[in-house]
Design a protein around this motif. Structure first.
Motif, PDB file in Angstrom:
ATOM      1  N   ARG A  59      13.006  -1.703 -12.735  1.00 37.41           N
ATOM      2  CA  ARG A  59      12.398  -2.400 -13.873  1.00 37.41           C
ATOM      3  C   ARG A  59      12.614  -3.910 -13.786  1.00 37.41           C
ATOM      4  O   ARG A  59      11.702  -4.692 -14.067  1.00 37.41           O
ATOM      5  N   ARG A  71      10.195  -6.000 -11.873  1.00 40.38           N
ATOM      6  CA  ARG A  71       8.821  -6.077 -12.362  1.00 40.38           C
ATOM      7  C   ARG A  71       8.681  -7.157 -13.427  1.00 40.38           C
ATOM      8  O   ARG A  71       9.655  -7.799 -13.807  1.00 40.38           O
ATOM      9  N   ALA A 120       8.280  -4.700 -18.734  1.00 42.18           N
ATOM     10  CA  ALA A 120       8.155  -3.423 -18.025  1.00 42.18           C
ATOM     11  C   ALA A 120       8.854  -2.325 -18.820  1.00 42.18           C
ATOM     12  O   ALA A 120       9.860  -2.554 -19.491  1.00 42.18           O
ATOM     13  N   TYR A 158       8.435   4.456 -11.693  1.00 39.95           N
ATOM     14  CA  TYR A 158       8.680   3.346 -10.764  1.00 39.95           C
ATOM     15  C   TYR A 158       9.066   3.836  -9.362  1.00 39.95           C
ATOM     16  O   TYR A 158       9.755   3.162  -8.620  1.00 39.95           O
TER      17      TYR A 158
END
Length: 439
Positions: free
Chosen positions: A336, A339, A343, A384
């Motif tokens: 996360r 990103r 996110a 993810y």
């Protein structure tokens, strides 16, 4: 921190298998059936496939007693258990869906009276022909944008006539026939799980009153087919994490369930159109408190840092499970953070989800008779690109609480959107049936 895994990297421990071979062409990818008796009353998107439940009940060979479903949903396991001559005890946290399941299982209504009163209401609605400005001024934006003006006027007239009746056993059936009609006559995209009022579509049905009466006819036909000497069937509105929601110790002979998947599906938001239209809630804030309040955490919209830390601390007492969940949480957090801002916080959802499963399995163990089997249908996930063996971890938690794993069977591949949107390594996911027995 573990590497990102693919399903090919997973090597489950060998198990003594229960021979699960689902018949070809059974089940549905999403939601309950639009044709099966009782299921067709309202297509709940998180529903269990009826033919899967019927097959699993037959496979278990349970001929008497009570079946538990601690994720009862719209009552699919309950109606299947009743058809097999078995008792049923369900627990459901979504108040509207628990109500729907309950009326399917009660069946204490005069079908002929239901058909007659529904026809009278449609006739009165057609005769009134109220102006739109008189009936839609108090509707929420989602509702007004989902229907053509004349269709909305028809829906609101039917709703008012149902709500103005002296409450009796017929009213709730007509409520659900009308709620089931909403997406049939909408002129925007209202598929599951999210409503998209900005995207127009051709309504599947143009005549609101006719479609409403067709749904009443389904209800009447299904209720008339019930055996008069049907066994006890109960759906309790409650939180299956809490012991007080469960039946007495050792009272059930089996559990068949399909828990919420760890795939960021918001079960409360999925029914927002129906909740807003009926007036159960009128805002997102009300939705999150009134409808979602007792639901276990399965989406990022429900999660919090505090809940995450508390769950990790409690799971730490289960050494192997706690380590697995902690490592996956760390991997998800790392992904996360790489990103863009905003996110989705899957690392907050995961530990809270597995703590909830631990609490539920502890309650289930207490409520089942010794030797009783639990059969759960559940899928894995890869947020993810981090592979989460949800069925396998649930099985490990079940073992901690006194169950013996019997089998873990793949029934179909799923999750292609994970491969496209989130996975750099092409994770192939599966839906599985896990079986475990109370020792």
């Amino acid at each position: 921190m573990p590497d990102v895994l693919t399903s090919a990297d997973r090597t489950p421990a060998p198990l003594h298998r229960l021979d699960i071979q689902l018949p070809a062409k059974t089940g549905r990818k999403h939601g309950t059936s639009t044709r099966h008796p009782f299921d067709r009353w309202f297509r709940y998107p998180a529903g269990f496939a009826s033919d899967h439940v019927e097959y699993l009940l037959e496979l278990l060979g349970v001929t008497e007693g009570t079946v538990i479903d601690c994720f009862a949903g719209s009552g699919v396991t309950g109606t299947a258990a009743r058809s097999a001559g078995l008792g049923f005890y369900g627990i459901e946290a979504h108040p509207m869906i628990a109500e729907l399941a309950s009326i399917k299982l009660q069946g204490d209504v005069d079908p002929a009276a239901l058909r007659r009163v529904a026809a009278e209401i449609v006739s009165r609605s057609s005769a009134e022909r109220e102006a739109l400005t008189e009936v839609s001024v108090e509707e929420t934006d989602l509702v007004t944008r989902s229907f053509d003006p004349d269709v909305l006027a028809q829906l609101v007239r039917l709703r008012r006539l149902i709500q103005e009746r002296e409450p009796d056993e017929l009213s709730i059936y007509m409520k659900w026939a009308l709620l089931g009609t909403l997406r049939d006559v909408a002129t925007v995209k209202v598929g599951w799980p999210y409503q998209l009022p900005g995207k127009p579509r051709q309504a599947r049905f143009a005549d609101v009153g006719k479609r409403f009466q067709e749904r009443i006819t389904w209800m009447v036909d299904d209720l008339q087919a019930l055996d008069a000497e049907r066994p006890s069937a109960v759906v309790r509105l409650g939180d299956s994490r809490q012991p007080e929601a469960w039946p007495e110790s050792g009272s059930a002979q089996a559990s068949i369930a399909s828990p919420p998947y760890l795939n960021n599906f918001d079960y409360a938001d999925a029914t927002r159109l129906e909740a807003y239209f009926w007036g159960e809630v009128r805002s997102w804030k009300e939705l999150t408190t009134t409808i979602r309040g007792d639901m276990l955490t399965a989406s990022t919209q429900q999660s919090s840092v505090l809940e995450k830390e508390r769950a990790l601390a409690e799971l730490a007492s289960m050494s192997d499970v706690g380590q697995t969940v902690s490592a996956l949480t760390a991997a998800l957090k790392s992904e996360r953070q790489q990103r863009k801002s905003g996110a989705k916080a899957y690392d907050q959802v995961l530990p809270a989800y597995f703590l909830a499963m631990s609490q539920i399995l502890e309650n289930l163990h207490r409520s089942l008779a010794t030797g009783a089997m639990a059969v759960w249908q559940i899928g894995d996930s890869a947020p993810y690109g981090v592979y989460v063996d949800t069925p396998g971890i649930i099985g490990e938690i079940a073992a901690v609480h006194g169950f013996r794993m019997v089998s873990d069977t793949v029934i179909r591949e799923r999750g292609q959107r994970w491969r496209r949107a989130n996975s750099p390594v092409g994770v192939t996911l599966a839906e599985r049936v896990i079986c475990f027995q109370k020792e």
